[in-house]
Scaffold this active site. Structure first.
Site, PDB file in Angstrom:
ATOM      1  N   ASP A 295      34.205  42.535  59.220  1.00 29.07           N
ATOM      2  CA  ASP A 295      34.663  42.078  57.900  1.00 29.07           C
ATOM      3  C   ASP A 295      34.133  40.653  57.672  1.00 29.07           C
ATOM      4  O   ASP A 295      34.202  39.802  58.556  1.00 29.07           O
ATOM      5  CB  ASP A 295      36.194  42.092  57.844  1.00 29.07           C
ATOM      6  N   ILE A 296      33.627  40.411  56.473  1.00 31.00           N
ATOM      7  CA  ILE A 296      33.003  39.129  56.169  1.00 31.00           C
ATOM      8  C   ILE A 296      34.038  37.996  56.047  1.00 31.00           C
ATOM      9  O   ILE A 296      33.699  36.820  56.185  1.00 31.00           O
ATOM     10  CB  ILE A 296      32.149  39.255  54.874  1.00 31.00           C
TER      11      ILE A 296
ATOM     12  N   HIS B 170      37.828  52.513  53.730  1.00 35.28           N
ATOM     13  CA  HIS B 170      37.511  51.769  54.957  1.00 35.28           C
ATOM     14  C   HIS B 170      38.801  51.550  55.730  1.00 35.28           C
ATOM     15  O   HIS B 170      39.856  51.294  55.159  1.00 35.28           O
ATOM     16  CB  HIS B 170      36.824  50.427  54.661  1.00 35.28           C
TER      17      HIS B 170
ATOM     18  N   HIS C 228      40.583  49.149  58.271  1.00 34.36           N
ATOM     19  CA  HIS C 228      40.565  47.815  58.875  1.00 34.36           C
ATOM     20  C   HIS C 228      41.062  47.935  60.310  1.00 34.36           C
ATOM     21  O   HIS C 228      42.173  48.440  60.548  1.00 34.36           O
ATOM     22  CB  HIS C 228      41.540  46.866  58.152  1.00 34.36           C
TER      23      HIS C 228
HETATM   24  P1  5GP Z   1      40.457  45.991  50.695  1.00 35.28           P
HETATM   25  O1  5GP Z   1      39.575  46.746  49.723  1.00 35.28           O
HETATM   26  O2  5GP Z   1      40.899  46.850  51.838  1.00 35.28           O
HETATM   27  O3  5GP Z   1      41.609  45.319  50.002  1.00 35.28           O
HETATM   28  O4  5GP Z   1      39.604  44.808  51.316  1.00 35.28           O
HETATM   29  C1  5GP Z   1      38.201  44.835  51.380  1.00 35.28           C
HETATM   30  C2  5GP Z   1      37.735  44.101  52.622  1.00 35.28           C
HETATM   31  O5  5GP Z   1      36.315  44.123  52.610  1.00 35.28           O
HETATM   32  C3  5GP Z   1      38.174  42.630  52.692  1.00 35.28           C
HETATM   33  O6  5GP Z   1      38.788  42.383  53.945  1.00 35.28           O
HETATM   34  C4  5GP Z   1      36.867  41.869  52.515  1.00 35.28           C
HETATM   35  O7  5GP Z   1      36.815  40.667  53.264  1.00 35.28           O
HETATM   36  C5  5GP Z   1      35.817  42.863  52.965  1.00 35.28           C
HETATM   37  N1  5GP Z   1      34.536  42.709  52.284  1.00 35.28           N
HETATM   38  C6  5GP Z   1      34.341  42.582  50.947  1.00 35.28           C
HETATM   39  N2  5GP Z   1      33.022  42.476  50.667  1.00 35.28           N
HETATM   40  C7  5GP Z   1      32.372  42.547  51.852  1.00 35.28           C
HETATM   41  C8  5GP Z   1      30.991  42.481  52.216  1.00 35.28           C
HETATM   42  O8  5GP Z   1      30.081  42.362  51.392  1.00 35.28           O
HETATM   43  N3  5GP Z   1      30.700  42.575  53.552  1.00 35.28           N
HETATM   44  C9  5GP Z   1      31.679  42.720  54.505  1.00 35.28           C
HETATM   45  N4  5GP Z   1      31.278  42.800  55.778  1.00 35.28           N
HETATM   46  N5  5GP Z   1      32.988  42.773  54.194  1.00 35.28           N
HETATM   47  C10 5GP Z   1      33.331  42.680  52.882  1.00 35.28           C
END
Ligand code: 5GP
Length: 129
Positions: free
Chosen positions: A29-30, A93, A95
């Site tokens: 995660d970035i 995804h 986590h």
């Molecule tokens: P959620 O959709 O589960 O609320 O969170 C999305 C997750 O994806 C977040 O933890 C965010 O930091 C991660 N994320 C968003 N954009 C990118 C990206 O371009 N690259 C990576 N590696 N992680 C990402």
């Protein structure tokens, strides 16, 4: 329009990859909650996890478990927490978050790693699969 994760899967956006097979990819995660925070993603772009076909869903869990086992070897932590949200990126995804306390799962506390640290970490995890 393809999701940001589809762009990663297609190699249009870089990532720190830790695992990949025919149907799934895992990358760091970035914006991690904790060192080693990893996302396990189906290559097929599906918005909601429980809309996945059952076998595909179970295969994602099997893939995630394998990655979690590698994380446990590399990251000193109490355990690996698991969460599925998808409010920011509507592409399924899982986590996987190395945790020691409840706050590590809240997405309110973030850690920062350099690109060199992220690259080395991804490689260590890959080698522990
Ligand atoms: P959620 O959709 O589960 O609320 O969170 C999305 C997750 O994806 C977040 O933890 C965010 O930091 C991660 N994320 C968003 N954009 C990118 C990206 O371009 N690259 C990576 N590696 N992680 C990402």
């Amino acid at each position: 329009m393809p999701s940001i994760f589809t762009k990663i899967i297609n190699g249009e956006i870089p990532c720190y990859k830790v695992a990949e097979d025919e149907n799934f990819i895992a990358f760091l995660d970035i914006n991690p909650n904790a060192k080693g925070h990893t996302l396990c993603v189906p290559k097929q772009e599906i918005n909601r996890i429980f809309d996945m076909e059952e076998k595909h869903y179970l295969d994602l869990m099997r893939f995630s478990r394998k990655v979690a086992k590698a994380l446990e070897k590399v990251i000193p932590c109490d355990r690996i927490g698991i969460s599925v949200i998808g409010l920011e990126v509507p592409h399924v995804h899982v986590h996987l978050i190395p945790i020691n306390e409840m706050k590590d799962m809240t997405f309110q506390h973030k850690v920062q790693l350099t690109s060199e640290e992220m690259a080395a970490l991804a490689q260590n995890i890959q080698e522990s699969l």
